[in-house]
Structures are given as structure tokens and as C-alpha cells.
Design a protein around this motif. Structure first.
Motif, short mmCIF file in Angstrom:
data_model
loop_
_atom_site.label_atom_id
_atom_site.label_comp_id
_atom_site.label_asym_id
_atom_site.label_seq_id
_atom_site.Cartn_x
_atom_site.Cartn_y
_atom_site.Cartn_z
N ALA A 233 0.82 -1.21 0.00
CA ALA A 233 0.00 0.00 0.00
C ALA A 233 0.86 1.26 0.00
O ALA A 233 0.56 2.22 0.70
N SER A 234 1.93 1.26 -0.78
CA SER A 234 2.83 2.41 -0.83
C SER A 234 2.60 3.21 -2.11
O SER A 234 2.18 2.66 -3.13
N GLN A 235 2.93 4.51 -2.04
CA GLN A 235 2.74 5.40 -3.19
C GLN A 235 4.02 6.19 -3.44
O GLN A 235 4.60 6.78 -2.52
N ILE A 236 4.44 6.24 -4.71
CA ILE A 236 5.63 6.97 -5.14
C ILE A 236 5.22 7.89 -6.29
O ILE A 236 4.60 7.44 -7.25
N LEU A 237 5.58 9.17 -6.20
CA LEU A 237 5.35 10.11 -7.28
C LEU A 237 6.68 10.46 -7.93
O LEU A 237 7.69 10.65 -7.23
#
Length: 296
Positions: free
Chosen positions: A269-273
Motif C-alpha cells: 500500500a505504498s505510493q511513489i510520485l
């Protein structure tokens, strides 16, 4: 009484091990008399600030003021980096702010093994942004998730840091709302192979590749028009990290290859921009959340 952090090391240099700069206290001596020995009441400061306090004379004034940042010399800050919305996911990172207490590379490597995180950062000079990065198996010249997390932590500790300096080179760092950002060169993240799959479901169904397969970043479009990606990262080093929850360097490589901004969901459940910039530079950002503070 005078609470006065006395320098055991010159301003701007590394704090002296094992205590760093100390906060000392002693009674104010009468005119013409020798003062008493001071008592150390706190330690781990990187520089000095003095305050004279004489209640009878009504004196409460700074006598010397420089940076004051208290970094536990023996503390390990554990962060979650690249958290998803709602404070979900995030890849655990260890940061030793008092890195000069552990100067040897072999000692740092042993600590990285003991901690067991995908990366551990030793901050050698907080004001200059000098950092040293280790996995459980090797030393890294550059890595995304450690630098995103360390930049956030130094800002939280009160340093107006704008550049981190790992072995690879200068890495700008900044905060934009809830996201901590850095920019780095894709060439610094070489050795990571990307592998596109037809669907996000196929990425999610992948088994961990065997050790020795090389660093693999498996990905698929969730929505190509929107630039959203499903990804998983497999280091393949055999150092106990079978799968990375969130991988900054691999995301930089993928962004450079596709030459477009991405919104990556990695791990559980990780987010990278990410955002590409000219000259092989990629900006990468994510949310950071404190997890715990441990004594080493």
C-alpha cells in the motif's frame, strides 16, 4: 544557574562521540571567585546555545546563540517512507542521526545487518547533508527511499536542509505539502532491470524470483493515460530482503525510461510520485511517517 551547552567539538564540525555537545549546569559564582564544576544534564547536541539565568538579578538572556539541534547519538530513527494515503504502507528506513558515533564502514555494515531494513542511513554531517547508505549486504552510493526519508527527518528536526550529499553527488531535497522530494540522476540507479507486464493482476501474482536473478522492477499500467502504475521490486541479493515495499531508485529508472510523470503503487500500500527533468534527472517524492525511535 546557567544552563549552557558547552562545545566538546567546534561549531560546524561533527559532534564528538560518545556524547556530542553537552548541556551543562553550574551555579553562578560570586564576583572574583572560582566557579564550581558543571553537571552534564543532557547530551547529543550538534552545536551550542547559552542562556544566563539569575533570578535575583532578573537576568534571563542568551549569552551565545548558534544552532541547537539535539540528535540522540545512540538513537535509531525508524521511518516509513512512501506511505500511501491514509498513512498506509511505506518502506521501513533506519536513520542514525549521530552517524559519527559509528565511523567505520564495517561497523556500519554490521549495524545494517542487525537492523534488517532494506536501507539504513548514517548521517555524518547534518548541517552539510553528508550521509552514508547501507543495505544489509552492501554500501550504496545513492538510493531514493533513504534520501526522501532522511531529508524529511532533518527538516523535522529543525534543519533547513536543501541538499543531501551521498557518495554519488549532491541531491536536492525539499518539502511540498505532505510530500518529501529529492531529485537524482537515473545513471546513479543503474543495475535495476524493469519488466513490463500486460496487467496489474499479473504483477500482483508474481512469485519472488530466485536469488541471483538481479534487481528486478516488475510493473504494469493501471491507467496509462493517467500515468498510474502497479509495481513490485525484487532486489535478488540474498540479503534477507526478498521484496522491497517501495523502491525509489527503481522508480527513477522506470520514469527515465518512460520519460513521463508517474504515480506508482508498489508493495502492499505504498505510493511513489515521480517527474522527469532534463539531462537524465528525475524528481521523486512521497509521504514519510515516523515509526519509532530505538536505542542502538
Amino acid at each position: 544557574m546557567i544552563p549552557l551547552p558547552l562545545l566538546t567539538h567546534a561549531p560546524g564540525s561533527r559532534p564528538a562521540a560518545p556524547l556530542g555537545n553537552t548541556l551543562n549546569r553550574a551555579p553562578v559564582p560570586a564576583a572574583g571567585t572560582a566557579g564550581q564544576a558543571s553537571e552534564i544534564i543532557a547530551d547529543g547536541f550538534t552545536a551550542a546555545i547559552g542562556l544566563a539565568v539569575d533570578d535575583e538579578a532578573g537576568i534571563h538572556r542568551p549569552v551565545r546563540q548558534l544552532w541547537l539541534h539535539r540528535f540522540p547519538m545512540s538513537g535509531l530513527h525508524v521511518l516509513r517512507v512512501f506511505c500511501g494515503s491514509g498513512d498506509t504502507g511505506g518502506n521501513l528506513l533506519g536513520v542514525v542521526l549521530g552517524g559519527s558515533a559509528f565511523p567505520g564502514r564495517s561497523e556500519r555494515q554490521a549495524l545494517a545487518v542487525r537492523f534488517g531494513f532494506s536501507e539504513t542511513v548514517f548521517v555524518d554531517d547534518a548541517e552539510e547533508g553528508r550521509v552514508d547508505i547501507y543495505t544489509p549486504g552492501t554500501r550504496l552510493l545513492f538510493a531514493g527511499h533513504p534520501l526522501v526519508g532522511t531529508g524529511w527527518l532533518l527538516r523535522r528536526e529543525g534543519l533547513g536542509i536543501s541538499c543531501l550529499r551521498p557518495e554519488a553527488g549532491d541531491v536536492p531535497t525539499w518539502q511540498d505539502g505532505e510530500f518529501s522530494w529529492i531529485s537524482g540522476r537515473a545513471a546513479w540507479a543503474s543495475g535495476r532491470r524493469t519488466w513490463q507486464h500486460p496487467s496489474a493482476a499479473e504483477v500482483e501474482a508474481l512469485a519472488v524470483p530466485p536469488v541471483g536473478s538481479g534487481w528486478l522492477y516488475a510493473w504494469a499500467w493501471r491507467d496509462e493515460n493517467a500515468g498510474t502504475v502497479r509495481a513490485r521490486g525484487f532486489p535478488g541479493r540474498g540479503d534477507g530482503i526478498d521484496e522491497d515495499e517501495a523502491t525509489g531508485a527503481a522508480a527513477i529508472v522506470l520514469t527515465d525510461e518512460l520519460d513521463r510523470a508517474l504515480d506508482i503503487q508498489q508493495g502492499l500500500a505504498s505510493q511513489i510520485l515521480t517527474r522527469p527533468r532534463p539531462g537524465g534527472v528525475v524528481e521523486i517524492g512521497g509521504r514519510v511517517s515516523p515509526h519509532e525511535l530505538r536505542r542502538i
